[in-house]
Design a protein around this motif. Structure first.
Motif, PDB file in Angstrom:
ATOM      1  N   SER A   8     -54.098 -20.052  -1.830  1.00  0.00           N
ATOM      2  CA  SER A   8     -53.727 -20.690  -0.569  1.00  0.00           C
ATOM      3  C   SER A   8     -54.622 -20.138   0.529  1.00  0.00           C
ATOM      4  O   SER A   8     -55.191 -19.041   0.390  1.00  0.00           O
ATOM      5  N   PRO A   9     -54.768 -20.873   1.649  1.00  0.00           N
ATOM      6  CA  PRO A   9     -55.694 -20.415   2.695  1.00  0.00           C
ATOM      7  C   PRO A   9     -55.322 -19.082   3.309  1.00  0.00           C
ATOM      8  O   PRO A   9     -56.196 -18.354   3.778  1.00  0.00           O
ATOM      9  N   ASP A  10     -54.031 -18.729   3.284  1.00  0.00           N
ATOM     10  CA  ASP A  10     -53.639 -17.454   3.883  1.00  0.00           C
ATOM     11  C   ASP A  10     -54.050 -16.257   3.026  1.00  0.00           C
ATOM     12  O   ASP A  10     -53.900 -15.106   3.443  1.00  0.00           O
ATOM     13  N   LYS A  11     -54.575 -16.532   1.830  1.00  0.00           N
ATOM     14  CA  LYS A  11     -55.072 -15.451   0.975  1.00  0.00           C
ATOM     15  C   LYS A  11     -56.518 -15.089   1.320  1.00  0.00           C
ATOM     16  O   LYS A  11     -57.099 -14.192   0.720  1.00  0.00           O
ATOM     17  N   VAL A  12     -57.092 -15.835   2.270  1.00  0.00           N
ATOM     18  CA  VAL A  12     -58.473 -15.613   2.689  1.00  0.00           C
ATOM     19  C   VAL A  12     -58.465 -15.478   4.210  1.00  0.00           C
ATOM     20  O   VAL A  12     -57.698 -16.153   4.893  1.00  0.00           O
ATOM     21  N   SER A  13     -59.289 -14.623   4.754  1.00  0.00           N
ATOM     22  CA  SER A  13     -59.338 -14.468   6.214  1.00  0.00           C
ATOM     23  C   SER A  13     -59.778 -15.771   6.856  1.00  0.00           C
ATOM     24  O   SER A  13     -60.412 -16.624   6.228  1.00  0.00           O
ATOM     25  N   GLU A  14     -59.464 -15.931   8.146  1.00  0.00           N
ATOM     26  CA  GLU A  14     -59.754 -17.187   8.836  1.00  0.00           C
ATOM     27  C   GLU A  14     -61.229 -17.543   8.769  1.00  0.00           C
ATOM     28  O   GLU A  14     -61.598 -18.666   8.409  1.00  0.00           O
ATOM     29  N   SER A  15     -62.084 -16.593   9.110  1.00  0.00           N
ATOM     30  CA  SER A  15     -63.518 -16.879   9.109  1.00  0.00           C
ATOM     31  C   SER A  15     -64.011 -17.214   7.705  1.00  0.00           C
ATOM     32  O   SER A  15     -64.844 -18.106   7.521  1.00  0.00           O
TER      33      SER A  15
ATOM     34  N   ASP B 110     -68.645 -28.697  14.024  1.00  0.00           N
ATOM     35  CA  ASP B 110     -68.275 -28.019  15.268  1.00  0.00           C
ATOM     36  C   ASP B 110     -68.100 -26.544  14.883  1.00  0.00           C
ATOM     37  O   ASP B 110     -67.054 -26.139  14.397  1.00  0.00           O
ATOM     38  N   THR B 111     -69.130 -25.759  15.070  1.00  0.00           N
ATOM     39  CA  THR B 111     -69.230 -24.443  14.448  1.00  0.00           C
ATOM     40  C   THR B 111     -68.117 -23.496  14.880  1.00  0.00           C
ATOM     41  O   THR B 111     -67.951 -23.246  16.072  1.00  0.00           O
ATOM     42  N   PRO B 112     -67.371 -22.941  13.915  1.00  0.00           N
ATOM     43  CA  PRO B 112     -66.280 -22.014  14.240  1.00  0.00           C
ATOM     44  C   PRO B 112     -66.733 -20.560  14.255  1.00  0.00           C
ATOM     45  O   PRO B 112     -66.080 -19.682  13.708  1.00  0.00           O
ATOM     46  N   GLU B 113     -67.879 -20.298  14.895  1.00  0.00           N
ATOM     47  CA  GLU B 113     -68.444 -18.946  14.788  1.00  0.00           C
ATOM     48  C   GLU B 113     -67.657 -17.910  15.563  1.00  0.00           C
ATOM     49  O   GLU B 113     -67.867 -16.710  15.391  1.00  0.00           O
ATOM     50  N   GLY B 114     -66.731 -18.336  16.437  1.00  0.00           N
ATOM     51  CA  GLY B 114     -65.976 -17.374  17.237  1.00  0.00           C
ATOM     52  C   GLY B 114     -65.123 -16.439  16.412  1.00  0.00           C
ATOM     53  O   GLY B 114     -64.708 -15.376  16.884  1.00  0.00           O
ATOM     54  N   SER B 115     -64.829 -16.833  15.158  1.00  0.00           N
ATOM     55  CA  SER B 115     -63.971 -15.999  14.312  1.00  0.00           C
ATOM     56  C   SER B 115     -64.765 -14.986  13.489  1.00  0.00           C
ATOM     57  O   SER B 115     -64.184 -14.236  12.710  1.00  0.00           O
ATOM     58  N   LEU B 116     -66.092 -14.948  13.659  1.00  0.00           N
ATOM     59  CA  LEU B 116     -66.930 -14.104  12.814  1.00  0.00           C
ATOM     60  C   LEU B 116     -67.408 -12.863  13.555  1.00  0.00           C
ATOM     61  O   LEU B 116     -67.574 -12.868  14.779  1.00  0.00           O
ATOM     62  N   ASP B 117     -67.671 -11.806  12.783  1.00  0.00           N
ATOM     63  CA  ASP B 117     -68.365 -10.679  13.371  1.00  0.00           C
ATOM     64  C   ASP B 117     -69.873 -10.927  13.251  1.00  0.00           C
ATOM     65  O   ASP B 117     -70.308 -11.923  12.679  1.00  0.00           O
ATOM     66  N   ILE B 118     -70.669 -10.028  13.792  1.00  0.00           N
ATOM     67  CA  ILE B 118     -72.115 -10.251  13.880  1.00  0.00           C
ATOM     68  C   ILE B 118     -72.737 -10.438  12.500  1.00  0.00           C
ATOM     69  O   ILE B 118     -73.579 -11.321  12.281  1.00  0.00           O
TER      70      ILE B 118
ATOM     71  N   SER C 174     -74.140 -14.817  22.494  1.00  0.00           N
ATOM     72  CA  SER C 174     -75.060 -14.055  21.637  1.00  0.00           C
ATOM     73  C   SER C 174     -74.711 -14.314  20.184  1.00  0.00           C
ATOM     74  O   SER C 174     -74.252 -13.436  19.452  1.00  0.00           O
ATOM     75  N   SER C 175     -74.912 -15.565  19.745  1.00  0.00           N
ATOM     76  CA  SER C 175     -74.492 -15.982  18.415  1.00  0.00           C
ATOM     77  C   SER C 175     -75.575 -15.682  17.387  1.00  0.00           C
ATOM     78  O   SER C 175     -76.656 -16.258  17.428  1.00  0.00           O
ATOM     79  N   GLN C 176     -75.271 -14.787  16.471  1.00  0.00           N
ATOM     80  CA  GLN C 176     -76.217 -14.493  15.407  1.00  0.00           C
ATOM     81  C   GLN C 176     -76.374 -15.673  14.461  1.00  0.00           C
ATOM     82  O   GLN C 176     -77.404 -15.811  13.813  1.00  0.00           O
TER      83      GLN C 176
END
Length: 663
Positions: free
Chosen positions: A543-550, A577-585, A613-615
């Motif tokens: 299920s999706p909750d078994k994986v982190s959001e990003s 629509d890039t969901p990069e806000g949930s990612l670390d660098i 500053s999107s990597q």
């Protein structure tokens, strides 16, 4: 990548050009045109500037429907019917496009297939119909242009567009095309996860691995019919259980075991009659308010038509007068002399004042001859003033009607809510006190109760028979569906040799862990279809909750990449629509590398990203350079908010970093 020719059934279009007209959401450039010339097109900007609107508008022009952010898949046909509703389209664009621009806002998308190009235009607030269609056969070199005219309306153009798209894509119906764009080829602000939506995923697998899109259409319909029969069977069973409970209540009365605790028969009936009366009054109020709303809408329609007619008449009269009076003033020689304040014949300077004086005296600027003023000019001016007064009056009436409509619409909603509440209260009372009501109506005559029990037993028997029939139909449909499922399973096993490694390659580029998927066949009494069991680092993520959001966002994007690439016999395309806000660098950079790996096979991405500053964007720019990536600054289109303006230096620095990475 390669796959079996028997499975190469779909040809997805490339998006070549997007043009927006009168989109005043974009304050600097309400008329925007971009050509998508490279593998990666990136529209980059700050929050709230309209990035998602850009992607949704592209989807609307291509499919005639705005993607539903809360979309739930039941069938391709049901989804298309709901997503293409006029109220959904108008509801989405209302507030994004101003009232003044509603009649003139439109958008155009140019699509390209190996054998043809199609340019399609839709008026945003005109029922979503196609208003202009250009079809170019790139093999034969012929072009056909169609637009709304007396012999071709928007519906006819829409049918022609859909027919051409299906022919070029190799699909069976337009609902499949909409499904592919909304559920597979688009990852938007709704963040719908295809990996964990078995219904949508099953439909996507039929289109990707099935031998024939027609079979996918049949399987989709069978799945929908099976679900409906199962639902109907459950509903009828529930009704039968409810009747059984009522029979038990009546049987308890006959046995003297009922717990009738009303002070009197009159109190029970009085409460029931009061609820009935309240419900009748609520229904009457709803009907009255609905009639009032209809009358207001009719008045609005009549006034709008009158305003349009008056405005057309005013423009026509004004244009005719302007043409008569300004012939001399707009003569090229006079116009140039006035504009440059220099005689266009002899070169003398400072002549504009002299020329204007002569024009005011109705004299020819060259020969001083009197210019005859039309005797009817005064009548024309009077007519224009009259028309202007009428336009103002009608506009004032429209403003009043709009306020009335807002009030009446609110009253209709309140009346509807009150009617629903009164209906629920009545039904709840009747359900809870059904036995007591029967007893009160029967008095001391238990024969009436026995008759009611017989009636209810017959009703229950009918419900049981209906339920059995629905479940029997469900089982018959399920067996027919199993034939298609077995065939799809075989096709998947053959195609998985190419599809699964490609999915692994893309997903592992992002996640950095071992990834695998296995096909799961749903075969319960009420279940059908397929899922993909995800294994990540040897652990099942059911299920999706078994994986982190990003992780789940970008794994889902990797799945879409692999699916669109596998099902296409032409370069694949994704709208993201890039969901990069949930990612670390670190993960941002890996996501950029995954995007780059996807377009390395001649595929394309139309994406939006936040200016930060999107990597992700930086890594993608470093890998693609100017040859493969096109970056459009959204700050050229519209204004930053006050908060964003205070930090504009940061945005400029981010832009400069991306530009440097592209070099």
């Amino acid at each position: 990548m390669t796959n079996n020719d028997t499975q190469r059934k779909i040809t997805l279009p490339k998006i070549f050009r997007v043009a927006l007209e009168n989109f005043d959401l974009y304050t600097h450039q309400p008329d925007v045109e971009v050509k998508i010339e490279k593998k990666v097109f990136c529209l980059i900007g700050a929050n709230g500037l309209g990035k998602s609107t850009f992607l949704n508008t592209i989807n609307f022009i291509i499919t005639g429907a705005v993607p539903d952010p809360s979309r739930k898949f039941q069938s391709a046909q049901d989804y298309y019917r709901n997503a293409s509703r006029l109220d959904r389209t108008e509801g989405y664009f209302t507030g994004r496009i101003s009232e003044a621009s509603r009649p003139i806002a439109r958008a155009t998308v140019e699509l390209s297939w190996p054998s043809a190009n199609i340019t399609v235009t839709r008026d945003i607030f005109d029922s979503g119909n196609v208003s202009c269609l250009i079809i170019t056969d790139t093999v034969l070199g012929t072009t056909q242009k169609h637009s709304i005219s007396e012999d071709m309306d928007g519906d006819t153009l829409g049918v022609l567009y859909e027919k051409q798209v299906l022919h070029l894509c190799g699909l069976e119906d337009f609902a499949q095309f909409v499904f592919l764009f909304h559920f597979v080829a688009t990852f938007d602000e709704g963040r719908h996860l295809l990996m964990w939506d078995d219904g949508a995923l099953t439909n996507a697998l039929y289109l990707a691995f099935g031998a024939d899109p027609a079979a996918a259409k049949v399987a989709d319909k069978l799945q929908r019919d099976m679900d409906r029969e199962s639902s109907r069977g459950r509903n009828v069973r529930f009704s039968a259980r409810h009747v059984t409970d009522r029979i038990k209540q009546l049987m308890d009365i006959l046995k003297g075991e009922d717990t009738y605790d009303y002070v009197s028969r009159e109190e029970l009936l009085a409460r029931h009659n009061n609820l009935l009366a309240r419900h009748r009054l609520a229904e009457e109020r709803v009907r009255g308010k609905q009639n009032e709303l209809r009358d207001t809408d009719l008045l609005w329609t009549d006034l709008s038509a009158s305003l349009t007619k008056l405005q057309l008449e005013y423009r026509q009269v004004f244009s005719e007068r302007l043409q008569k009076l300004s012939t001399i003033e707009h003569h090229p020689i006079i116009r140039t002399s006035l504009t440059e304040d220099q005689c266009a014949i002899c070169g003398t300077t400072h002549t504009a004042i002299v020329l204007k004086a002569k024009l005011t005296r109705n004299e020819c600027p060259l020969c001083d001859s009197p210019v005859e003023k039309s005797a009817a000019d005064d009548d024309v001016i009077t007519n224009l003033r009259k028309l202007d007064s009428e336009i103002i009056r009608v506009r004032d009436e429209l403003a009043t009607v709009l306020k009335t409509r807002e009030r009446v619409n609110a009253e209709v909603s309140a009346a509807d809510a009150a009617e629903v509440a009164d209906h629920d209260a009545l039904r709840k009372f009747e359900n809870e006190e059904s036995a007591d009501l029967v007893k009160s109506n029967a008095g001391t005559s238990f024969s009436v109760i026995r008759d009611e029990i017989v009636k209810l037993e017959n009703e229950r028997s009918e419900f049981v028979v209906q339920s059995e029939n629905h479940y029997k139909k469900r089982d018959e449909i399920r067996e027919r569906l199993r034939v298609y499922e077995r065939e799809l399973k075989k096709q998947y096993e053959a195609g998985a040799q190419n599809f699964v490694p490609r999915f692994r390659e893309l997903a592992e580029e992002f996640i950095g862990l071992q990834i695998d998927v296995e096909l799961e066949h749903r075969r319960g009494a009420n279940d059908s279809g397929f899922g993909l069991r995800l294994r990540m680092d040897e652990k099942v993520r059911s299920s999706p909750d078994k994986v982190s959001e990003s992780q789940r966002f970008f794994i889902d994007i990797a799945l879409r990449m692999a699916l669109t690439e596998f099902m296409s016999n032409s370069p694949a395309i994704l709208l993201i629509d890039t969901p990069e806000g949930s990612l670390d660098i670190a993960y941002e950079a890996r996501a950029g590398a995954m995007f780059s790996k996807f377009v390395a096979d001649d595929n394309a991405i139309v994406m939006t990203a936040n200016i930060r500053s999107s990597q992700l964007v930086l890594r993608l720019a470093q890998l693609q350079h100017e040859e493969g990536m096109q970056v459009v600054r959204m700050t050229d289109w519209t204004d930053l908010s006050e908060v964003q303006q205070t930090e504009e230096k940061l945005f400029l620095e981010a832009y400069d970093a991306i530009d440097a990475a592209l070099q």
